[in-house]
Design a protein around this motif. Structure first.
Motif, PDB file in Angstrom:
ATOM      1  N   VAL A   1     -37.494   6.907-113.571  1.00 56.90           N
ATOM      2  CA  VAL A   1     -36.347   6.253-112.835  1.00 56.90           C
ATOM      3  C   VAL A   1     -36.868   5.078-112.092  1.00 56.90           C
ATOM      4  O   VAL A   1     -37.903   4.974-111.472  1.00 56.90           O
TER       5      VAL A   1
ATOM      6  N   VAL B   1     -35.221   2.412-109.073  1.00 55.68           N
ATOM      7  CA  VAL B   1     -34.093   2.407-108.064  1.00 55.68           C
ATOM      8  C   VAL B   1     -34.129   0.939-107.646  1.00 55.68           C
ATOM      9  O   VAL B   1     -34.946   0.419-107.311  1.00 55.68           O
TER      10      VAL B   1
ATOM     11  N   ALA C   1     -32.229   9.526-104.576  1.00 53.62           N
ATOM     12  CA  ALA C   1     -31.967   8.765-105.876  1.00 53.62           C
ATOM     13  C   ALA C   1     -33.063   9.164-106.747  1.00 53.62           C
ATOM     14  O   ALA C   1     -32.933   9.488-108.083  1.00 53.62           O
TER      15      ALA C   1
ATOM     16  N   THR D   1     -33.742   6.439-116.350  1.00 60.97           N
ATOM     17  CA  THR D   1     -32.478   6.237-115.728  1.00 60.97           C
ATOM     18  C   THR D   1     -32.893   5.102-114.657  1.00 60.97           C
ATOM     19  O   THR D   1     -33.948   4.805-114.115  1.00 60.97           O
TER      20      THR D   1
ATOM     21  N   VAL E   1     -31.126   3.825-110.965  1.00 62.26           N
ATOM     22  CA  VAL E   1     -30.308   4.167-110.138  1.00 62.26           C
ATOM     23  C   VAL E   1     -29.947   2.798-109.392  1.00 62.26           C
ATOM     24  O   VAL E   1     -30.812   2.062-108.879  1.00 62.26           O
TER      25      VAL E   1
ATOM     26  N   GLU F   1     -27.054   5.593-112.684  1.00 63.64           N
ATOM     27  CA  GLU F   1     -26.476   6.416-111.266  1.00 63.64           C
ATOM     28  C   GLU F   1     -26.168   5.455-110.529  1.00 63.64           C
ATOM     29  O   GLU F   1     -26.984   4.326-110.257  1.00 63.64           O
TER      30      GLU F   1
END
Length: 165
Positions: free
Chosen positions: A10, A12, A40, A109, A111, A134
């Motif tokens: 991920v 962020v 997150a 992913t 974020v 997200e």
């Protein structure tokens, strides 16, 4: 769409200007970036955390920038531009989009901590590329098209005591 799974990578990306103005205008408080990063990531493998900030020559901004770094964010700093008529401008939209597209190859992913509707097209593009998207922000200040374009929306207002200082 990538579902949440063990070992998920991920990134962020926090639009600090957008978050700051929202938190100040609605709550007269500041964002808890440590809590934001923790929520997150949700125990997944953090590849990168980027915070996009504007240098506005405010007395406390250097300590804020240092705190972001201590928390685990890489800081991307842009100087505010003042025009001849006295107006000022600074935003990171293009920089955020470029970093998101570049990171898409390295993460499962992404974020995005912002309520800016300009990022709806970015979310659609990333999802088309197989990246889960997200969004974290306060629903009352988040563009509907951004919420709809993401795989998941996390309304920070639902847990304001966690996300605000």
């Amino acid at each position: 769409m990538t579902e949440i799974h063990e070992g998920q990578r991920v990134a962020v990306l926090a639009d600090a200007q957008n978050l700051y103005h929202t938190a100040q205008s609605i709550y007269s408080r500041n964002i808890d970036y440590s809590a934001l990063l923790e929520k997150a990531v949700m125990g997944r493998e953090l590849v990168r955390a980027l915070a996009y900030v504007i240098r506005a020559d405010s007395p406390e901004e250097e300590s804020f920038f240092e705190a972001l770094e201590d928390i685990g964010f890489e800081r991307k700093i842009k100087e505010i531009k003042t025009f001849g008529d006295g107006s000022k401008k600074a935003d990171w939209d293009v920089g955020i989009v470029l970093d998101a597209v570049t990171l898409a190859e390295k993460v499962d992913t992404l974020v995005l901590a912002s309520g800016d509707g300009d990022f709806a097209r970015l979310c659609s593009h990333l999802r088309h590329e197989g990246v889960r998207v997200e969004v974290f922000c306060f629903e009352s200040s988040t563009a509907e098209e951004l919420i709809e374009a993401a795989d998941a929306f996390h309304d920070m207002a639902e847990r304001e005591e966690e996300f605000l200082l």
